[in-house]
Design a protein around this motif. Structure first.
Motif, PDB file in Angstrom:
ATOM      1  N   HIS A  64     -10.761  13.598  -8.635  1.00 58.03           N
ATOM      2  CA  HIS A  64      -9.841  13.344  -7.525  1.00 58.03           C
ATOM      3  C   HIS A  64      -9.126  14.633  -7.138  1.00 58.03           C
ATOM      4  O   HIS A  64      -8.887  15.510  -7.971  1.00 58.03           O
ATOM      5  N   HIS A  65      -8.740  14.723  -5.855  1.00 58.76           N
ATOM      6  CA  HIS A  65      -8.137  15.979  -5.409  1.00 58.76           C
ATOM      7  C   HIS A  65      -6.712  16.175  -5.901  1.00 58.76           C
ATOM      8  O   HIS A  65      -6.191  17.276  -5.846  1.00 58.76           O
ATOM      9  N   TYR A  66      -6.059  15.129  -6.428  1.00 59.08           N
ATOM     10  CA  TYR A  66      -4.738  15.367  -7.017  1.00 59.08           C
ATOM     11  C   TYR A  66      -4.841  16.314  -8.207  1.00 59.08           C
ATOM     12  O   TYR A  66      -3.907  17.050  -8.509  1.00 59.08           O
ATOM     13  N   GLY A  69      -4.448  19.720  -7.026  1.00 67.87           N
ATOM     14  CA  GLY A  69      -3.039  19.911  -6.663  1.00 67.87           C
ATOM     15  C   GLY A  69      -2.175  20.162  -7.886  1.00 67.87           C
ATOM     16  O   GLY A  69      -1.296  21.034  -7.869  1.00 67.87           O
ATOM     17  N   ILE A 104      -1.559  16.179  -4.051  1.00 68.38           N
ATOM     18  CA  ILE A 104      -1.001  15.201  -4.984  1.00 68.38           C
ATOM     19  C   ILE A 104      -0.494  13.968  -4.244  1.00 68.38           C
ATOM     20  O   ILE A 104      -0.793  12.834  -4.624  1.00 68.38           O
ATOM     21  N   ASP A 106      -1.333  12.729  -1.437  1.00 64.24           N
ATOM     22  CA  ASP A 106      -2.385  11.927  -0.828  1.00 64.24           C
ATOM     23  C   ASP A 106      -2.949  10.894  -1.793  1.00 64.24           C
ATOM     24  O   ASP A 106      -3.414   9.843  -1.364  1.00 64.24           O
ATOM     25  N   GLU A 107      -2.918  11.174  -3.085  1.00 63.42           N
ATOM     26  CA  GLU A 107      -3.461  10.230  -4.069  1.00 63.42           C
ATOM     27  C   GLU A 107      -2.399   9.757  -5.060  1.00 63.42           C
ATOM     28  O   GLU A 107      -2.698   9.403  -6.195  1.00 63.42           O
ATOM     29  N   PHE A 108      -1.175   9.698  -4.607  1.00 65.48           N
ATOM     30  CA  PHE A 108      -0.064   9.367  -5.493  1.00 65.48           C
ATOM     31  C   PHE A 108      -0.217   8.002  -6.158  1.00 65.48           C
ATOM     32  O   PHE A 108       0.127   7.834  -7.327  1.00 65.48           O
ATOM     33  N   LEU A 111      -2.055   8.216  -9.354  1.00 63.78           N
ATOM     34  CA  LEU A 111      -1.291   8.797 -10.451  1.00 63.78           C
ATOM     35  C   LEU A 111      -0.379   7.773 -11.114  1.00 63.78           C
ATOM     36  O   LEU A 111      -0.101   7.861 -12.304  1.00 63.78           O
TER      37      LEU A 111
END
Length: 157
Positions: A64-66, A69, A104, A106-108, A111
């Motif tokens: 994932h892109h987080y 980040g 971060i 965008d995919e909070f 998380l």
């Protein structure tokens, strides 16, 4: 009075109206807004199967892109803790900070280990609009001294 280009006016206003902290904040907001918009576009293209973009996986696990980040934010933190004042105020540091936060944010939900509603239409539209509106508003308010000066100069005041 000579007429200068808008680019020259913006550059001058950026340097004269903003202190180094304000310059860094504006650069960070611009990076956040740009990266968040770009990531949204790329992820929608991946979901639709259009364009050259594909998910990145290692050993069958999606990255994932987080994650990128968080890595970038760790680098910015290291600069904040150990870097020189020149490095802390460098535009590249501000860009990395804004870009990292966008990746971060965008995919909070992932998380927080919430239900994977990432692609649920109702949830995504409201989140996209909220974050996009916030990032544009933050960029506008951070740039307001520059906008005011350029506006005055372009009107000849």
């Amino acid at each position: 009075m000579e007429r200068r280009s808008v680019v020259a006016e913006v550059r001058d206003a950026f340097r004269t109206e903003l202190d180094s902290g304000q310059q860094s904040a504006l650069i960070s907001w611009m990076a956040f807004t740009t990266v968040f918009g770009g990531v949204r576009g790329v992820t929608h293209a991946i979901k639709a199967g259009k364009g050259p973009f594909r998910n990145l996986s290692v050993g069958g696990e999606h990255l994932h892109h987080y994650m990128w980040g968080i890595g970038m934010l760790a680098g910015v933190g290291a600069i904040a803790v150990r870097g020189t004042e020149e490095l802390r105020r460098h535009p590249g540091t501000a860009v990395a900070y804004g870009a990292a936060l966008a990746l971060i944010v965008d995919e909070f939900a992932l998380l927080l280990d919430l239900k994977d509603v990432y692609w649920a239409k109702q949830g995504r539209i409201s989140v996209d609009l909220a974050v996009s509106g916030s990032s544009l508003a933050g960029t506008y308010f951070a740039a307001l001294p520059v906008i005011r000066k350029v506006s005055r100069r372009m009107r000849g005041l």
